[in-house]
Design a protein around this motif. Sequence first.
Motif, PDB file in Angstrom:
ATOM      1  N   ALA A  66      -4.639  -2.300   8.906  1.00  0.00           N
ATOM      2  CA  ALA A  66      -3.687  -2.474   7.825  1.00  0.00           C
ATOM      3  C   ALA A  66      -4.422  -1.267   6.928  1.00  0.00           C
ATOM      4  O   ALA A  66      -4.971  -1.622   5.726  1.00  0.00           O
ATOM      5  CB  ALA A  66      -3.597  -3.172   6.909  1.00  0.00           C
ATOM      6  N   PRO A  67      -4.409   0.217   7.194  1.00  0.00           N
ATOM      7  CA  PRO A  67      -5.344   1.281   6.388  1.00  0.00           C
ATOM      8  C   PRO A  67      -4.079   1.440   5.025  1.00  0.00           C
ATOM      9  O   PRO A  67      -4.698   2.152   3.973  1.00  0.00           O
ATOM     10  CB  PRO A  67      -5.191   2.258   7.270  1.00  0.00           C
ATOM     11  N   GLU A  68      -2.868   1.356   5.193  1.00  0.00           N
ATOM     12  CA  GLU A  68      -1.934   1.105   4.004  1.00  0.00           C
ATOM     13  C   GLU A  68      -2.469   0.385   2.874  1.00  0.00           C
ATOM     14  O   GLU A  68      -1.979   0.257   1.399  1.00  0.00           O
ATOM     15  CB  GLU A  68      -0.804   1.543   3.961  1.00  0.00           C
ATOM     16  N   ARG A  69      -3.126  -0.853   3.344  1.00  0.00           N
ATOM     17  CA  ARG A  69      -3.298  -1.910   2.321  1.00  0.00           C
ATOM     18  C   ARG A  69      -4.719  -1.751   1.264  1.00  0.00           C
ATOM     19  O   ARG A  69      -5.860  -1.863   0.551  1.00  0.00           O
ATOM     20  CB  ARG A  69      -3.447  -3.006   2.457  1.00  0.00           C
ATOM     21  N   PHE A  70      -5.603  -1.469   3.166  1.00  0.00           N
ATOM     22  CA  PHE A  70      -7.514  -1.412   2.470  1.00  0.00           C
ATOM     23  C   PHE A  70      -8.360  -0.124   3.041  1.00  0.00           C
ATOM     24  O   PHE A  70      -7.791   0.272   3.692  1.00  0.00           O
ATOM     25  CB  PHE A  70      -7.947  -2.541   3.719  1.00  0.00           C
ATOM     26  N   LEU A  86      -3.536  -2.518  -4.798  1.00  0.00           N
ATOM     27  CA  LEU A  86      -2.880  -3.193  -5.401  1.00  0.00           C
ATOM     28  C   LEU A  86      -1.514  -3.128  -6.197  1.00  0.00           C
ATOM     29  O   LEU A  86      -0.411  -3.595  -6.408  1.00  0.00           O
ATOM     30  CB  LEU A  86      -3.726  -4.015  -6.565  1.00  0.00           C
ATOM     31  N   ASP A  87      -1.075  -1.912  -6.092  1.00  0.00           N
ATOM     32  CA  ASP A  87       0.199  -0.983  -5.657  1.00  0.00           C
ATOM     33  C   ASP A  87       0.665  -0.835  -4.747  1.00  0.00           C
ATOM     34  O   ASP A  87       2.157  -0.398  -4.402  1.00  0.00           O
ATOM     35  CB  ASP A  87      -0.096   0.615  -6.889  1.00  0.00           C
ATOM     36  N   VAL A  88       0.183  -1.917  -3.583  1.00  0.00           N
ATOM     37  CA  VAL A  88       1.246  -1.272  -2.661  1.00  0.00           C
ATOM     38  C   VAL A  88       1.755  -3.367  -2.192  1.00  0.00           C
ATOM     39  O   VAL A  88       1.001  -4.490  -3.068  1.00  0.00           O
ATOM     40  CB  VAL A  88       1.068  -0.605  -0.966  1.00  0.00           C
ATOM     41  N   GLU A  89       2.137  -3.728  -1.826  1.00  0.00           N
ATOM     42  CA  GLU A  89       2.641  -4.961  -0.991  1.00  0.00           C
ATOM     43  C   GLU A  89       1.430  -5.889  -0.721  1.00  0.00           C
ATOM     44  O   GLU A  89       0.859  -5.176   0.187  1.00  0.00           O
ATOM     45  CB  GLU A  89       3.980  -5.440  -0.155  1.00  0.00           C
ATOM     46  N   GLN A  90       1.075  -6.694  -0.827  1.00  0.00           N
ATOM     47  CA  GLN A  90       0.113  -7.243  -0.867  1.00  0.00           C
ATOM     48  C   GLN A  90       0.019  -9.621  -0.199  1.00  0.00           C
ATOM     49  O   GLN A  90       1.023  -9.487  -0.373  1.00  0.00           O
ATOM     50  CB  GLN A  90      -1.321  -7.078  -1.281  1.00  0.00           C
ATOM     51  N   ASP A  91      -0.001  -9.303   1.017  1.00  0.00           N
ATOM     52  CA  ASP A  91      -0.495 -10.488   1.199  1.00  0.00           C
ATOM     53  C   ASP A  91      -1.487 -11.724   0.225  1.00  0.00           C
ATOM     54  O   ASP A  91      -2.334 -11.642   0.377  1.00  0.00           O
ATOM     55  CB  ASP A  91      -1.047 -10.625   2.708  1.00  0.00           C
ATOM     56  N   TRP A  92      -0.617 -12.341  -0.592  1.00  0.00           N
ATOM     57  CA  TRP A  92      -1.668 -12.518  -1.603  1.00  0.00           C
ATOM     58  C   TRP A  92      -2.658 -14.116  -1.447  1.00  0.00           C
ATOM     59  O   TRP A  92      -3.983 -14.527  -1.399  1.00  0.00           O
ATOM     60  CB  TRP A  92      -1.257 -13.209  -2.777  1.00  0.00           C
TER      61      TRP A  92
END
Length: 123
Positions: A66-70, A86-92
Amino acid sequence: MGSGDALSRLRDICLALPEAVEKPFGGHTAPSFRIRDKLFTMTSEDGTTMMLKAGPGVQEALVAEAPERFFVPAYVGSKGWVGARLDVEQDWDEIAELVEDSYRLIAPKRLSARIRPRSGEPG
């Protein structure tokens, strides 16, 4: 989710861990979270990213999946830390799991043992 909401959520996750405290890192004002003065989670000054310690292979797997998140963060990425946007949709739930894992890698075993197992983990 705005960066303030994300930081608030991250703060709740981190400070729920035994003896965790919030303390800025160096001369920065961004929140960072420590256990016995050792960092286990840091945030960027603008609140759009966080960095945490990860076990062997975790950084590579998350960034590849998930390079868009990490991402691999500057300075600490070479030591196995992983960055999360933290400025994208994350799985909390996943973020909470990663924060707990980072805490476990840093905290004394006695404190790590006080974390309640997540649902589905052996108790």
